[in-house]
Design a protein around this motif. Structure first.
Motif: not given
Lengths: 149, 144
Positions: A44, A35, A52-54, A42, A32-33, A38-40
């Motif tokens: 977050f 969103e 699959k990320a770090r 992935p 929710r934060f 407005g930071d897309p």
């Protein structure tokens, strides 16, 4: 308004630490934060992509700790001012904050001083806050300045 | 996925890829909800004007988050944001585009880490920089 906002008595509060409080980090709150700002990214937003990320899991965006609530001691200062503005923040990052983390928040009044602004006398209040996870690892520190007038 | 930058590829003076933001009053309400900051100057126009403001203003912390996005995008999946500082020099209102920008100001290898320091700021369409700061980012190095 009196011309002395920051009395000697108020200055004695420098160094005061708040009672620690704990926040449990929910996955939905991170999403929710992300969103809301407005930071897309992935990591977050998307648990599947984040696996699959770090870090193998979603993590919190850099300013997520702002959602943990107001610093309690600021309410106790009683400066007699009515308005407050955010002056800025300095963040330092050590460990990522992950869903399910239980973060202990402790704030310390680092400085308080009076200055003269366009709108008259102002109090600059500097608060340092540490965010530590359930393993005792320091995750984030924040040094923030608020302007009271 | 964003492009991954490597320490060797980044020069002092290079531009950080900008991030364009379009804050609306709806976003301020969403941010109020997500952050728990319900100070009325961020969503109640009458309240804001009674407090001497032209209208509702963007949360400083939201502008901080925009610069956080600029920094974590630049760090990429294999980089890491180490420090982020912001100062607010002026207020910004919703309904106006803000562009997060940055420039690399220093590069150094310290304690085995490849560190890139950037000056960062938010710029409105008039060119005002009401939010400025710095970001310290650890970038991956190209293998051998």
């Amino acid at each position: 308004m009196s011309d002395k906002l920051v009395t000697e008595q108020t200055k004695k509060l420098i160094g005061l630490e708040s009672e620690p409080f704990m926040v449990e980090v929910e996955r939905g709150a991170i999403r929710r934060f992300a969103e809301a700002i407005g930071d897309p990214n992935p990591v977050f937003n998307d648990e599947r992509a984040a696996r699959k990320a770090r870090f193998g899991t979603m993590v919190a965006p850099p300013t997520f700790c702002r959602s943990f609530g107001a610093v309690p001691m600021l309410r106790e200062l009683n400066l007699g001012t009515h308005r407050v503005l955010d002056g800025g923040s300095e963040w330092e990052y050590f460990e990522p904050i992950r869903p399910g983390d239980r973060i202990t928040v402790v704030s310390r009044l680092a400085d308080i001083r009076e200055t003269k602004g366009r709108l008259g006398p102002m109090a600059l209040v500097v608060v340092e806050t540490s965010y530590t996870n359930q393993f005792g690892e320091l995750c984030v520190t924040q040094r923030s300045t608020s302007i009271h007038y | 996925m964003q492009q991954q930058f490597y320490y060797e590829d980044v020069e002092v003076g290079a531009e950080v890829p900008p991030v364009e933001k379009d804050p609306t009053t709806q976003q301020l309400v969403k941010y109020a909800g997500a952050s728990g900051d319900f100070y009325q100057i961020h969503y109640d126009k009458d309240y804001a004007q009674a407090n001497g403001l032209a209208g509702v203003i963007i949360h400083g912390a939201l502008k901080n988050a925009f610069l956080g996005q600029l920094a974590t995008d630049f760090a990429g999946e294999h980089g890491r944001l180490r420090k982020l500082s912001v100062q607010y020099r002026g207020m910004d209102q919703p309904g106006e585009k803000l562009i997060a920008k940055g420039r690399v100001s220093r590069k150094a290898v310290e304690g085995g880490e490849h560190i890139v320091e950037c000056e960062i700021w938010l710029e409105n369409t008039k060119g005002d920089k009401n939010t400025t700061g710095t970001a310290v980012i650890v970038l991956p190095a190209r293998p051998g």
